[in-house]
Design a protein around this motif. Structure first.
Motif, mmCIF file in Angstrom:
data_model
loop_
_atom_site.group_PDB
_atom_site.id
_atom_site.type_symbol
_atom_site.label_atom_id
_atom_site.label_comp_id
_atom_site.label_asym_id
_atom_site.label_seq_id
_atom_site.Cartn_x
_atom_site.Cartn_y
_atom_site.Cartn_z
ATOM 1 N N LYS A 1 17.830 51.776 46.577
ATOM 2 C CA LYS A 1 17.695 51.423 47.996
ATOM 3 C C LYS A 1 17.293 49.968 48.207
ATOM 4 O O LYS A 1 17.413 49.445 49.312
ATOM 5 N N GLN A 2 16.799 49.325 47.150
ATOM 6 C CA GLN A 2 16.425 47.906 47.256
ATOM 7 C C GLN A 2 17.666 47.004 47.284
ATOM 8 O O GLN A 2 17.594 45.853 47.691
ATOM 9 N N VAL A 3 18.789 47.535 46.831
ATOM 10 C CA VAL A 3 20.033 46.756 46.772
ATOM 11 C C VAL A 3 20.737 46.832 48.122
ATOM 12 O O VAL A 3 20.747 47.883 48.769
ATOM 13 N N SER A 4 21.330 45.722 48.542
ATOM 14 C CA SER A 4 22.072 45.705 49.809
ATOM 15 C C SER A 4 23.352 46.533 49.687
ATOM 16 O O SER A 4 23.846 46.776 48.587
ATOM 17 N N ARG A 5 23.889 46.936 50.843
ATOM 18 C CA ARG A 5 25.131 47.720 50.835
ATOM 19 C C ARG A 5 26.209 46.976 50.050
ATOM 20 O O ARG A 5 26.929 47.566 49.254
ATOM 21 N N VAL A 6 26.347 45.663 50.326
ATOM 22 C CA VAL A 6 27.177 44.796 49.492
ATOM 23 C C VAL A 6 26.275 43.652 49.050
ATOM 24 O O VAL A 6 25.803 42.878 49.877
ATOM 25 N N GLN A 7 26.016 43.561 47.758
ATOM 26 C CA GLN A 7 25.080 42.573 47.238
ATOM 27 C C GLN A 7 25.768 41.226 46.986
ATOM 28 O O GLN A 7 25.337 40.188 47.457
ATOM 29 N N PHE A 8 26.860 41.266 46.218
ATOM 30 C CA PHE A 8 27.618 40.034 45.962
ATOM 31 C C PHE A 8 29.055 40.390 45.612
ATOM 32 O O PHE A 8 29.378 41.552 45.346
ATOM 33 N N SER A 9 29.918 39.380 45.653
ATOM 34 C CA SER A 9 31.322 39.598 45.322
ATOM 35 C C SER A 9 31.800 38.539 44.344
ATOM 36 O O SER A 9 31.266 37.426 44.285
ATOM 37 N N LEU A 10 32.812 38.900 43.581
ATOM 38 C CA LEU A 10 33.486 37.984 42.655
ATOM 39 C C LEU A 10 34.951 37.936 43.025
ATOM 40 O O LEU A 10 35.569 38.967 43.291
ATOM 41 N N GLN A 11 35.510 36.726 43.051
ATOM 42 C CA GLN A 11 36.930 36.572 43.349
ATOM 43 C C GLN A 11 37.533 35.541 42.407
ATOM 44 O O GLN A 11 36.954 34.479 42.162
ATOM 45 N N LEU A 12 38.703 35.876 41.903
ATOM 46 C CA LEU A 12 39.403 34.986 40.982
ATOM 47 C C LEU A 12 40.157 33.914 41.761
ATOM 48 O O LEU A 12 40.679 34.177 42.850
ATOM 49 N N PHE A 13 40.207 32.699 41.246
ATOM 50 C CA PHE A 13 41.017 31.645 41.844
ATOM 51 C C PHE A 13 41.457 30.670 40.756
ATOM 52 O O PHE A 13 40.938 30.690 39.645
ATOM 53 N N LYS A 14 42.430 29.832 41.093
ATOM 54 C CA LYS A 14 42.959 28.857 40.139
ATOM 55 C C LYS A 14 42.762 27.474 40.728
ATOM 56 O O LYS A 14 43.185 27.193 41.847
ATOM 57 N N LYS A 15 42.101 26.605 39.979
ATOM 58 C CA LYS A 15 41.857 25.249 40.455
ATOM 59 C C LYS A 15 43.148 24.439 40.422
ATOM 60 O O LYS A 15 44.046 24.724 39.633
ATOM 61 N N PHE A 16 43.216 23.412 41.279
ATOM 62 C CA PHE A 16 44.362 22.516 41.260
ATOM 63 C C PHE A 16 44.500 21.883 39.882
ATOM 64 O O PHE A 16 43.504 21.530 39.235
ATOM 65 N N ASN A 17 45.743 21.707 39.446
ATOM 66 C CA ASN A 17 46.048 21.035 38.176
ATOM 67 C C ASN A 17 45.335 21.658 36.989
ATOM 68 O O ASN A 17 44.906 20.960 36.074
ATOM 69 N N SER A 18 45.148 22.978 37.021
ATOM 70 C CA SER A 18 44.512 23.667 35.903
ATOM 71 C C SER A 18 45.277 24.947 35.612
ATOM 72 O O SER A 18 45.724 25.639 36.531
ATOM 73 N N SER A 19 45.447 25.257 34.349
ATOM 74 C CA SER A 19 46.117 26.504 33.970
ATOM 75 C C SER A 19 45.105 27.641 33.823
ATOM 76 O O SER A 19 45.466 28.793 33.659
ATOM 77 N N VAL A 20 43.819 27.298 33.890
ATOM 78 C CA VAL A 20 42.759 28.277 33.676
ATOM 79 C C VAL A 20 42.302 28.861 35.016
ATOM 80 O O VAL A 20 42.153 28.138 35.993
ATOM 81 N N VAL A 21 42.100 30.173 35.032
ATOM 82 C CA VAL A 21 41.574 30.796 36.248
ATOM 83 C C VAL A 21 40.049 30.829 36.180
ATOM 84 O O VAL A 21 39.467 30.892 35.102
ATOM 85 N N SER A 22 39.418 30.761 37.338
ATOM 86 C CA SER A 22 37.963 30.756 37.442
ATOM 87 C C SER A 22 37.525 31.849 38.404
ATOM 88 O O SER A 22 38.346 32.428 39.114
ATOM 89 N N PHE A 23 36.233 32.094 38.440
ATOM 90 C CA PHE A 23 35.672 33.065 39.373
ATOM 91 C C PHE A 23 34.747 32.356 40.344
ATOM 92 O O PHE A 23 34.071 31.388 39.996
ATOM 93 N N GLU A 24 34.730 32.883 41.549
ATOM 94 C CA GLU A 24 33.819 32.405 42.582
ATOM 95 C C GLU A 24 32.867 33.561 42.896
ATOM 96 O O GLU A 24 33.304 34.702 43.043
ATOM 97 N N ILE A 25 31.584 33.269 42.966
ATOM 98 C CA ILE A 25 30.601 34.295 43.307
ATOM 99 C C ILE A 25 30.033 34.005 44.683
ATOM 100 O O ILE A 25 29.783 32.847 45.028
ATOM 101 N N LYS A 26 29.874 35.048 45.484
ATOM 102 C CA LYS A 26 29.411 34.889 46.865
ATOM 103 C C LYS A 26 28.307 35.898 47.146
ATOM 104 O O LYS A 26 28.463 37.090 46.834
#
Length: 198
Positions: free
Chosen positions: A77-102
């Motif tokens: 119950k101490q945790v929020s209904r949605v605590q955090f999210s992760l989303q994949l994205f690709k930076k400009f001029n990069s072949s590697v994908v990264s994650f964004e945390i919110k």
């Protein structure tokens, strides 16, 4: 009529090896979780540990208490209904994908290494980092892959605090003289201490 010449067999074997070599590698996140009450309270009972799960790169992966909204839930119950999210994205001029945390929680700040994220704050997730909120500790390690269609997440459980286990971000108290180097210098010479300073 269907017989093969002896010279053709190695060709078939080689082509199957080539197919295996050309299969794309998948970016993966290894997440090691720790909470001091995980054994008695069943906080992580909905997490499938040591199971590599493949997800589409378009998915926003949510962590929290609400099983209708979040892919990975915590029975707490101490945790929020949605605590955090992760989303994949690709930076400009990069072949590697990264994650964004919110941070999706209005009531609990999220710490990524030493950076504090308030509600709706987001940042790029480092390739290796510690995520903390409340009593939760997540050690996250990313392994790069080539696929732009899928990524994988695998969870493991730690029975010991990750901060101590990995000497991660050891929060040593800063002495009153300001820094360790100046204290070391001061401690090499005798110091007089007044009665009120004890």
């Amino acid at each position: 009529m269907l017989g093969c010449k002896a010279g053709q067999i190695p060709v078939l074997i080689m082509s199957s090896f080539e197919d295996a070599d050309t299969e794309e590698t998948v970016t993966s996140l290894q997440m090691t979780l720790y909470h001091p009450g995980h054994q008695r309270s069943g906080i992580f009972q909905s997490i499938r540990f040591f199971n590599r799960e493949r997800l589409p790169t378009s998915e926003v992966v949510k962590f929290g208490r609400n099983s209708n909204t979040c892919r990975y839930t915590f029975q707490d119950k101490q945790v929020s209904r949605v605590q955090f999210s992760l989303q994949l994205f690709k930076k400009f001029n990069s072949s590697v994908v990264s994650f964004e945390i919110k941070n999706m929680s209005k009531k609990i700040s999220l710490l990524v290494d030493n950076k504090e994220l308030g509600y709706l704050n987001k940042m790029d997730l480092p390739d290796k980092c510690m995520i903390r909120f409340g009593d939760y500790q997540f050690l996250v390690e990313k392994e790069d892959g080539e696929s732009l269609e899928f990524f994988e997440i695998q969870f493991s459980l730690s029975t010991k605090p990750l901060l101590q286990e990995n000497n991660w971000l050891s929060q040593e108290p800063i002495p009153e003289c300001g820094s360790y180097s100046s204290c070391l210098t001061l401690n090499n010479s005798p110091m007089e201490v007044g009665e009120n300073e004890w």
